[in-house]
Scaffold this motif. Structure first.
Motif, PDB file in Angstrom:
ATOM      1  N   TRP A 153       0.335  -0.753   0.554  1.00 24.29           N
ATOM      2  CA  TRP A 153      -0.240  -0.190   0.054  1.00 24.29           C
ATOM      3  C   TRP A 153       0.739   1.210  -0.137  1.00 24.29           C
ATOM      4  CZ3 TRP A 153      -4.829   0.474  -0.723  1.00 24.29           C
ATOM      5  CH2 TRP A 153      -6.022   2.161  -0.179  1.00 24.29           C
ATOM      6  N   LYS A 154       1.047   1.721  -0.691  1.00 24.74           N
ATOM      7  CA  LYS A 154       0.886   3.272  -0.888  1.00 24.74           C
ATOM      8  C   LYS A 154      -0.170   4.799  -0.854  1.00 24.74           C
ATOM      9  CE  LYS A 154       5.419   2.969  -3.497  1.00 24.74           C
ATOM     10  NZ  LYS A 154       5.746   3.623  -4.952  1.00 24.74           N
ATOM     11  N   GLY A 155       0.365   6.069   0.570  1.00 22.27           N
ATOM     12  CA  GLY A 155      -0.508   6.814   0.450  1.00 22.27           C
ATOM     13  C   GLY A 155      -1.816   6.358   1.721  1.00 22.27           C
ATOM     14  N   GLN A 156      -2.383   7.306   1.683  1.00 20.54           N
ATOM     15  CA  GLN A 156      -3.531   7.149   2.840  1.00 20.54           C
ATOM     16  C   GLN A 156      -4.580   6.504   2.976  1.00 20.54           C
ATOM     17  OE1 GLN A 156      -3.353   9.817   5.940  1.00 20.54           O
ATOM     18  NE2 GLN A 156      -1.600   9.804   4.415  1.00 20.54           N
ATOM     19  N   GLN A 157      -5.019   5.730   3.757  1.00 19.21           N
ATOM     20  CA  GLN A 157      -5.997   5.436   3.827  1.00 19.21           C
ATOM     21  C   GLN A 157      -7.025   5.323   4.693  1.00 19.21           C
ATOM     22  OE1 GLN A 157      -5.938   2.728   6.623  1.00 19.21           O
ATOM     23  NE2 GLN A 157      -4.334   2.800   7.827  1.00 19.21           N
ATOM     24  N   PRO A 158      -8.070   5.178   4.936  1.00 16.67           N
ATOM     25  CA  PRO A 158      -8.513   4.051   3.798  1.00 16.67           C
ATOM     26  C   PRO A 158      -9.323   4.780   2.670  1.00 16.67           C
ATOM     27  CG  PRO A 158     -10.114   4.560   5.809  1.00 16.67           C
ATOM     28  CD  PRO A 158      -8.860   4.957   5.956  1.00 16.67           C
ATOM     29  N   ARG A 159      -9.419   3.925   1.642  1.00 16.26           N
ATOM     30  CA  ARG A 159      -9.680   4.557   0.211  1.00 16.26           C
ATOM     31  C   ARG A 159     -11.064   3.693  -0.100  1.00 16.26           C
ATOM     32  NH1 ARG A 159      -5.518   7.728  -2.836  1.00 16.26           N
ATOM     33  NH2 ARG A 159      -7.152   7.895  -4.066  1.00 16.26           N
ATOM     34  N   SER A 160     -11.798   3.648  -1.264  1.00 19.23           N
ATOM     35  CA  SER A 160     -12.270   3.238  -2.326  1.00 19.23           C
ATOM     36  C   SER A 160     -12.091   2.145  -3.382  1.00 19.23           C
ATOM     37  CB  SER A 160     -13.612   2.837  -1.936  1.00 19.23           C
ATOM     38  OG  SER A 160     -14.387   4.096  -1.883  1.00 19.23           O
ATOM     39  N   ASP A 161     -11.340   4.080  -3.315  1.00 16.73           N
ATOM     40  CA  ASP A 161     -10.880   4.337  -5.295  1.00 16.73           C
ATOM     41  C   ASP A 161      -9.603   3.543  -6.139  1.00 16.73           C
ATOM     42  OD1 ASP A 161      -9.697   6.168  -3.815  1.00 16.73           O
ATOM     43  OD2 ASP A 161     -10.027   7.236  -5.423  1.00 16.73           O
ATOM     44  N   ARG A 162      -8.516   3.923  -5.335  1.00 21.65           N
ATOM     45  CA  ARG A 162      -7.548   3.571  -5.733  1.00 21.65           C
ATOM     46  C   ARG A 162      -6.567   3.748  -4.170  1.00 21.65           C
ATOM     47  NH1 ARG A 162      -4.504   6.137 -10.183  1.00 21.65           N
ATOM     48  NH2 ARG A 162      -2.454   5.398  -8.688  1.00 21.65           N
ATOM     49  N   CYS A 163      -4.914   3.014  -4.127  1.00 21.49           N
ATOM     50  CA  CYS A 163      -3.992   3.024  -3.879  1.00 21.49           C
ATOM     51  C   CYS A 163      -3.201   4.385  -4.557  1.00 21.49           C
ATOM     52  CB  CYS A 163      -3.038   2.002  -3.012  1.00 21.49           C
ATOM     53  SG  CYS A 163      -2.411   1.422  -4.319  1.00 21.49           S
ATOM     54  N   GLU A 164      -2.045   5.309  -4.005  1.00 18.08           N
ATOM     55  CA  GLU A 164      -0.799   5.721  -4.858  1.00 18.08           C
ATOM     56  C   GLU A 164      -0.052   5.275  -5.740  1.00 18.08           C
ATOM     57  OE1 GLU A 164      -0.162   9.474  -2.139  1.00 18.08           O
ATOM     58  OE2 GLU A 164      -2.076   9.686  -2.018  1.00 18.08           O
ATOM     59  N   ASN A 165      -0.041   3.562  -5.589  1.00 17.88           N
ATOM     60  CA  ASN A 165       0.521   3.283  -6.528  1.00 17.88           C
ATOM     61  C   ASN A 165       0.293   3.095  -7.689  1.00 17.88           C
ATOM     62  OD1 ASN A 165       3.471   1.216  -5.440  1.00 17.88           O
ATOM     63  ND2 ASN A 165       1.112   0.161  -4.727  1.00 17.88           N
ATOM     64  N   ASP A 166       1.856   3.804  -8.753  1.00 21.64           N
ATOM     65  CA  ASP A 166       1.093   3.928 -10.404  1.00 21.64           C
ATOM     66  C   ASP A 166       0.521   3.139 -10.910  1.00 21.64           C
ATOM     67  OD1 ASP A 166       2.311   6.311 -10.209  1.00 21.64           O
ATOM     68  OD2 ASP A 166       4.640   5.369 -10.996  1.00 21.64           O
ATOM     69  N   ASP A 167      -1.040   3.626 -12.099  1.00 22.23           N
ATOM     70  CA  ASP A 167      -1.547   2.318 -13.158  1.00 22.23           C
ATOM     71  C   ASP A 167      -2.400   1.606 -12.166  1.00 22.23           C
ATOM     72  OD1 ASP A 167      -0.060   2.985 -15.195  1.00 22.23           O
ATOM     73  OD2 ASP A 167       1.366   2.065 -15.172  1.00 22.23           O
ATOM     74  N   CYS A 168      -2.547   2.106 -10.438  1.00 27.77           N
ATOM     75  CA  CYS A 168      -3.815   1.286  -9.719  1.00 27.77           C
ATOM     76  C   CYS A 168      -5.480   1.569 -10.126  1.00 27.77           C
ATOM     77  CB  CYS A 168      -3.541   1.454  -8.154  1.00 27.77           C
ATOM     78  SG  CYS A 168      -4.777   0.767  -7.508  1.00 27.77           S
ATOM     79  N   HIS A 169      -5.843   0.773 -10.476  1.00 27.39           N
ATOM     80  CA  HIS A 169      -7.027   1.481 -11.229  1.00 27.39           C
ATOM     81  C   HIS A 169      -8.185   0.062 -11.189  1.00 27.39           C
ATOM     82  CE1 HIS A 169      -5.377   0.071 -15.400  1.00 27.39           C
ATOM     83  NE2 HIS A 169      -6.603  -0.584 -15.827  1.00 27.39           N
ATOM     84  N   ASN A 170      -8.840  -0.087 -11.622  1.00 21.76           N
ATOM     85  CA  ASN A 170     -10.111  -0.698 -11.363  1.00 21.76           C
ATOM     86  C   ASN A 170     -10.532  -1.076 -12.442  1.00 21.76           C
ATOM     87  OD1 ASN A 170     -12.558  -2.552 -11.525  1.00 21.76           O
ATOM     88  ND2 ASN A 170     -12.983  -2.114  -8.978  1.00 21.76           N
ATOM     89  N   SER A 171      -9.937  -2.538 -13.083  1.00 24.19           N
ATOM     90  CA  SER A 171     -10.706  -2.522 -14.616  1.00 24.19           C
ATOM     91  C   SER A 171     -11.766  -3.026 -15.108  1.00 24.19           C
ATOM     92  CB  SER A 171      -9.192  -4.019 -15.020  1.00 24.19           C
ATOM     93  OG  SER A 171      -9.739  -4.896 -14.233  1.00 24.19           O
ATOM     94  N   ALA A 172     -12.902  -3.983 -14.031  1.00 21.89           N
ATOM     95  CA  ALA A 172     -13.989  -4.091 -14.178  1.00 21.89           C
ATOM     96  C   ALA A 172     -14.572  -2.719 -14.434  1.00 21.89           C
ATOM     97  CB  ALA A 172     -14.319  -4.152 -13.810  1.00 21.89           C
ATOM     98  N   LEU A 173     -14.505  -1.759 -13.457  1.00 21.32           N
ATOM     99  CA  LEU A 173     -14.793  -0.295 -14.267  1.00 21.32           C
ATOM    100  C   LEU A 173     -14.551   0.736 -14.778  1.00 21.32           C
ATOM    101  CD1 LEU A 173     -14.866   1.646 -10.224  1.00 21.32           C
ATOM    102  CD2 LEU A 173     -16.442   0.695 -10.946  1.00 21.32           C
ATOM    103  N   LYS A 174     -13.090   0.518 -15.612  1.00 21.70           N
ATOM    104  CA  LYS A 174     -12.758   1.099 -16.539  1.00 21.70           C
ATOM    105  C   LYS A 174     -13.707   0.850 -18.267  1.00 21.70           C
ATOM    106  CE  LYS A 174      -8.131   2.025 -19.146  1.00 21.70           C
ATOM    107  NZ  LYS A 174      -6.861   1.502 -19.876  1.00 21.70           N
TER     108      LYS A 174
END
Length: 280
Positions: A153-174
């Protein structure tokens, strides 16, 4: 260069308990050319016989490694399997990929920690931050990873959208956001509709080719819904509320309806049945 046919224990490795006993996992009497060693449960293996046994477990859909000798249900850690089977980098990659798929097939709320490959159950579906107790105990600090990109994990938490790693995204939502439209026939005309929908019951992604009925039966949870308005049950003819907009979230299966077969974010199903209602 070591390969699966020449894997042998090093006689000078003091961390391995070598024994003068028969290989108890050489079920096909192949006579693997290696000294024998004792597992933590007490049973005797060679690197190749252990590798083959673990591969068989993975083929059976397992994600954990159990001894399986008569009267012994001991579970070996992945770390022990890697060491005692002398897994090559390629074998480790194949094992870890299959373990993750098998775990997701049985429980969509379980994934493997990227630090230690221990199965970890997600506490909340609204938080991507997951803490691994095994890694935390080993490192002496809280170790968390991202449920979405499976990296530390990178960045603040909790989060429901993404962490702060590069290219962290929800492929299903995309996919839901960027998929093209198809034409869905309705009473009174034809209207455009996103070609991919998330099942309103379990979240599995389903693709419509534009051919055939708009009523769908989800291949995963077997629940029926209308591809146009996303109402559950059949909706032949006019959709009272019109075509539902693109989905911006993935429904989460509550586990009460069926035993899930695969990770509901990893596959897109297609309705390819021509000129027929999938409910008929």
């Amino acid at each position: 260069m070591m390969n699966s046919k020449t894997k042998r224990y090093n006689l000078s490795d003091s961390t391995i308990r070598l024994v003068e006993e028969e290989d108890q996992f050489d079920f096909l009497c192949e006579g693997f050319d290696s000294p024998r060693a004792r597992m933590s449960c007490g049973h005797v293996v060679t690197p190749m016989s252990l590798t083959k046994w673990c591969e068989q477990l993975l083929k059976q859909g397992k994600s954990r490694f159990v001894c399986g000798q008569s009267g012994c249900d001991a579970e070996w850690s992945y770390r022990e399997v890697c060491k005692m089977a002398l897994l090559t980098p390629e074998e480790r990659k194949n094992f870890e990929t299959t373990m993750a798929l098998n775990a997701a097939a049985r429980d969509p709320n379980t994934k493997f920690c990227p630090g230690c490959m221990t199965p970890v159950t997600r506490g909340s579906s609204s938080d991507l931050y997951v803490c691994c107790q095994v890694c935390s105990a080993k490192t002496g600090r809280s170790f968390g990873f991202c449920w979405q990109c499976l990296r530390e994990w990178k960045g603040q938490q909790p989060r429901s959208d993404r962490c702060e790693n590069d290219d962290c995204h929800n492929s299903a939502l995309k996919t839901l956001r960027e998929c093209p439209e198809v034409q869905i026939e309705l009473t009174g005309g034809v209207k455009g509709c996103p070609s991919v929908r998330a099942c309103p019951t379990c979240g599995s992604l389903i693709q419509h080719t534009g051919i055939g009925c708009k009523n769908m039966k989800c291949p995963q949870c077997k629940m029926s819904f209308c591809f146009g308005c996303l109402k559950t049950g059949s909706c032949c003819g006019l959709c009272p509320g019109g075509i539902a907009p693109r989905q911006t979230s993935i429904p989460v299966w509550d586990g009460r309806l069926f035993h899930m077969g695969i990770d509901n974010y990893s596959c897109v199903y297609s309705n390819r049945k021509r000129n027929a209602c999938v409910l008929c």
